[in-house]
Design a protein around this motif. Structure first.
Motif, PDB file in Angstrom:
ATOM      1  N   LYS A   1      21.333   3.386  -1.261  1.00  0.00           N
ATOM      2  CA  LYS A   1      21.445   2.271  -1.543  1.00  0.00           C
ATOM      3  C   LYS A   1      20.216   1.859  -2.659  1.00  0.00           C
ATOM      4  CE  LYS A   1      23.993   0.172   2.231  1.00  0.00           C
ATOM      5  NZ  LYS A   1      24.101  -0.811   3.590  1.00  0.00           N
ATOM      6  N   TYR A   2      19.090   2.587  -2.502  1.00  0.00           N
ATOM      7  CA  TYR A   2      17.845   2.185  -3.306  1.00  0.00           C
ATOM      8  C   TYR A   2      18.344   2.548  -4.707  1.00  0.00           C
ATOM      9  CZ  TYR A   2      14.679   3.105   0.741  1.00  0.00           C
ATOM     10  OH  TYR A   2      14.244   3.253   1.744  1.00  0.00           O
ATOM     11  N   ASP A   3      17.569   1.696  -5.351  1.00  0.00           N
ATOM     12  CA  ASP A   3      17.439   1.838  -6.945  1.00  0.00           C
ATOM     13  C   ASP A   3      16.369   2.502  -7.247  1.00  0.00           C
ATOM     14  OD1 ASP A   3      19.907   0.271  -7.401  1.00  0.00           O
ATOM     15  OD2 ASP A   3      19.026  -1.383  -7.433  1.00  0.00           O
ATOM     16  N   VAL A   4      16.107   3.318  -8.380  1.00  0.00           N
ATOM     17  CA  VAL A   4      15.047   3.736  -8.758  1.00  0.00           C
ATOM     18  C   VAL A   4      14.544   3.071 -10.084  1.00  0.00           C
ATOM     19  CG1 VAL A   4      13.891   5.824  -9.720  1.00  0.00           C
ATOM     20  CG2 VAL A   4      15.640   6.221  -8.142  1.00  0.00           C
ATOM     21  N   ALA A   5      13.083   2.624  -9.798  1.00  0.00           N
ATOM     22  CA  ALA A   5      12.395   1.767 -10.944  1.00  0.00           C
ATOM     23  C   ALA A   5      11.073   2.143 -11.203  1.00  0.00           C
ATOM     24  CB  ALA A   5      12.921   0.158 -10.798  1.00  0.00           C
ATOM     25  N   ARG A   6      10.800   1.806 -12.347  1.00  0.00           N
ATOM     26  CA  ARG A   6       9.189   1.927 -12.591  1.00  0.00           C
ATOM     27  C   ARG A   6       8.565   0.675 -12.046  1.00  0.00           C
ATOM     28  NH1 ARG A   6       8.310   4.525 -18.364  1.00  0.00           N
ATOM     29  NH2 ARG A   6      10.127   5.486 -18.744  1.00  0.00           N
ATOM     30  N   VAL A   7       7.267   0.969 -11.201  1.00  0.00           N
ATOM     31  CA  VAL A   7       6.638  -0.171 -10.741  1.00  0.00           C
ATOM     32  C   VAL A   7       5.093   0.110 -11.265  1.00  0.00           C
ATOM     33  CG1 VAL A   7       7.807  -0.253  -8.719  1.00  0.00           C
ATOM     34  CG2 VAL A   7       5.961   1.322  -8.658  1.00  0.00           C
ATOM     35  N   THR A   8       4.392  -1.056 -11.571  1.00  0.00           N
ATOM     36  CA  THR A   8       3.158  -0.810 -12.197  1.00  0.00           C
ATOM     37  C   THR A   8       2.130  -0.937 -10.677  1.00  0.00           C
ATOM     38  OG1 THR A   8       3.634  -2.055 -14.056  1.00  0.00           O
ATOM     39  CG2 THR A   8       1.247  -1.851 -13.341  1.00  0.00           C
ATOM     40  N   LEU A   9       1.148   0.141 -10.904  1.00  0.00           N
ATOM     41  CA  LEU A   9       0.235   0.189  -9.645  1.00  0.00           C
ATOM     42  C   LEU A   9      -0.997  -0.423 -10.006  1.00  0.00           C
ATOM     43  CD1 LEU A   9       0.644   4.035  -9.313  1.00  0.00           C
ATOM     44  CD2 LEU A   9       1.878   2.106  -8.187  1.00  0.00           C
ATOM     45  N   ALA A  10      -1.736  -0.659  -8.923  1.00  0.00           N
ATOM     46  CA  ALA A  10      -3.181  -1.254  -9.051  1.00  0.00           C
ATOM     47  C   ALA A  10      -3.915  -0.803 -10.085  1.00  0.00           C
ATOM     48  CB  ALA A  10      -3.913  -1.446  -7.665  1.00  0.00           C
ATOM     49  N   SER A  11      -3.861   0.356 -10.436  1.00  0.00           N
ATOM     50  CA  SER A  11      -4.651   0.930 -11.324  1.00  0.00           C
ATOM     51  C   SER A  11      -4.109   0.606 -12.994  1.00  0.00           C
ATOM     52  CB  SER A  11      -4.551   2.687 -11.469  1.00  0.00           C
ATOM     53  OG  SER A  11      -3.336   3.067 -11.600  1.00  0.00           O
ATOM     54  N   GLY A  12      -2.942   0.180 -12.977  1.00  0.00           N
ATOM     55  CA  GLY A  12      -2.200  -0.125 -14.288  1.00  0.00           C
ATOM     56  C   GLY A  12      -1.264   0.792 -14.827  1.00  0.00           C
ATOM     57  N   ALA A  13      -1.277   2.055 -14.087  1.00  0.00           N
ATOM     58  CA  ALA A  13      -0.612   3.260 -14.185  1.00  0.00           C
ATOM     59  C   ALA A  13       1.167   2.914 -13.786  1.00  0.00           C
ATOM     60  CB  ALA A  13      -0.943   4.551 -13.558  1.00  0.00           C
ATOM     61  N   GLU A  14       1.873   3.403 -14.307  1.00  0.00           N
ATOM     62  CA  GLU A  14       3.400   3.361 -13.789  1.00  0.00           C
ATOM     63  C   GLU A  14       3.752   4.509 -12.992  1.00  0.00           C
ATOM     64  OE1 GLU A  14       5.805   2.609 -17.280  1.00  0.00           O
ATOM     65  OE2 GLU A  14       5.802   0.344 -16.894  1.00  0.00           O
ATOM     66  N   ALA A  15       4.525   4.241 -12.137  1.00  0.00           N
ATOM     67  CA  ALA A  15       5.326   5.322 -11.216  1.00  0.00           C
ATOM     68  C   ALA A  15       6.617   4.947 -11.008  1.00  0.00           C
ATOM     69  CB  ALA A  15       4.435   5.435 -10.120  1.00  0.00           C
TER      70      ALA A  15
ATOM     71  N   PRO B   1       0.908  -1.222  -0.136  1.00  0.00           N
ATOM     72  CA  PRO B   1       0.211   0.109   0.055  1.00  0.00           C
ATOM     73  C   PRO B   1       0.848   1.218   0.000  1.00  0.00           C
ATOM     74  CG  PRO B   1       0.109  -0.896   2.384  1.00  0.00           C
ATOM     75  CD  PRO B   1       0.935  -1.816   1.447  1.00  0.00           C
ATOM     76  N   GLY B   2       0.312   2.120  -0.520  1.00  0.00           N
ATOM     77  CA  GLY B   2       1.011   3.492  -0.663  1.00  0.00           C
ATOM     78  C   GLY B   2       0.287   4.506  -1.137  1.00  0.00           C
ATOM     79  N   ARG B   3       1.015   5.675  -1.664  1.00  0.00           N
ATOM     80  CA  ARG B   3       0.681   6.962  -2.205  1.00  0.00           C
ATOM     81  C   ARG B   3       1.230   7.155  -3.470  1.00  0.00           C
ATOM     82  NH1 ARG B   3      -1.968  10.498   1.286  1.00  0.00           N
ATOM     83  NH2 ARG B   3      -2.307   9.863   3.437  1.00  0.00           N
ATOM     84  N   ALA B   4       0.622   7.615  -4.768  1.00  0.00           N
ATOM     85  CA  ALA B   4       1.007   8.213  -5.852  1.00  0.00           C
ATOM     86  C   ALA B   4       1.074   9.739  -5.974  1.00  0.00           C
ATOM     87  CB  ALA B   4       0.288   7.525  -6.887  1.00  0.00           C
ATOM     88  N   TYR B   5       2.093  10.346  -5.855  1.00  0.00           N
ATOM     89  CA  TYR B   5       2.509  11.747  -5.729  1.00  0.00           C
ATOM     90  C   TYR B   5       2.665  12.189  -7.264  1.00  0.00           C
ATOM     91  CZ  TYR B   5       3.147  11.830  -0.788  1.00  0.00           C
ATOM     92  OH  TYR B   5       2.745  11.514   0.842  1.00  0.00           O
ATOM     93  N   ASN B   6       1.916  12.859  -7.943  1.00  0.00           N
ATOM     94  CA  ASN B   6       1.901  13.086  -9.406  1.00  0.00           C
ATOM     95  C   ASN B   6       2.346  14.667  -9.597  1.00  0.00           C
ATOM     96  OD1 ASN B   6       1.336  10.434 -10.429  1.00  0.00           O
ATOM     97  ND2 ASN B   6      -0.746  10.821  -9.472  1.00  0.00           N
ATOM     98  N   ASP B   7       2.541  15.457  -8.756  1.00  0.00           N
ATOM     99  CA  ASP B   7       2.780  16.931  -9.030  1.00  0.00           C
ATOM    100  C   ASP B   7       3.923  17.501  -8.405  1.00  0.00           C
ATOM    101  OD1 ASP B   7       1.710  17.187  -6.508  1.00  0.00           O
ATOM    102  OD2 ASP B   7       0.592  18.956  -6.952  1.00  0.00           O
TER     103      ASP B   7
END
Length: 198
Positions: A135-149, A113-119
């Motif tokens: 240490k984190y990598d930055v990657a695209r993930v697919t959300l439950a809506s089907g959108a990527e973030a 679970p989480g939040r999508a910040y789009n602005d």
């Protein structure tokens, strides 16, 4: 999905107890935050091609840990950006030993679970990326809506991280220390930017 700027993901009552003394990581965490190098670099121009070639921030940020806490975002950005409650199937916010924040790991049996910040502005992206553990990598993930973030992914071996994190892992005193660290980080970041332009 509903858009909101308050509350945090609901804690999981089945989550094991948090590691003792989350506030004890404050000093080590602070030193870690202030010694890192940024991955994010502002685009060379305002064109979409320049922006996407460096960091596709148009996708927005999927936050799943302390960045879902309004007070943390306000301490870092001086505002709480509008967000959408969402989740990332196939991912899990894993507790990291000795650290008050989680890492996102692949787990086909879980939904994070989480939040999508789009602005978020380019400046806000720069602040958050400087703040996040290098240490984190930055990657695209697919959300439950089907959108990527975009999301900060923990590169450690997922089987070794068996605990699922919730915001309750940080007790009241630990959260106060964490917020104080966020405010001090923001002040140091602003001062570093001023020194670059002077």
């Amino acid at each position: 999905m509903s858009t909101t700027t308050s509350n945090s993901p609901n804690p999981n009552p089945n989550t094991p107890a948090a590691p003792s003394g989350p506030g004890s990581t404050k000093i080590a965490g602070k030193l870690e935050l202030l010694s890192r190098q940024n991955r994010y670099q502002p685009p060379l121009s305002s064109s979409s091609s320049a922006r996407s070639s460096l960091f596709p921030i148009h996708l927005g940020l999927f936050a799943y840990g302390t960045l879902t806490v309004d007070a943390v975002m306000h301490a870092l950005l001086d505002r709480v950006p509008p967000s959408t409650l969402t989740s990332a199937p196939g991912w899990r916010a894993a507790g990291l030993p000795g650290l008050p924040y989680p890492g996102l790991v692949a787990d086909p049996t879980s939904v994070a679970p989480g939040r999508a910040y789009n602005d978020l502005t380019e400046r806000e992206w720069a602040i958050l990326d400087s703040f996040e553990n290098p240490k984190y990598d930055v990657a695209r993930v697919t959300l439950a809506s089907g959108a990527e973030a975009l999301a900060y992914i923990w590169p450690a071996d997922p089987p070794a991280l068996t605990t699922t994190w919730t915001v309750d892992f940080i007790d009241t005193e630990g959260m106060e220390d964490y917020l104080a660290m966020c405010l001090e980080f923001r002040q140091d970041w602003e001062e570093s930017q001023m020194s670059k332009t002077s």
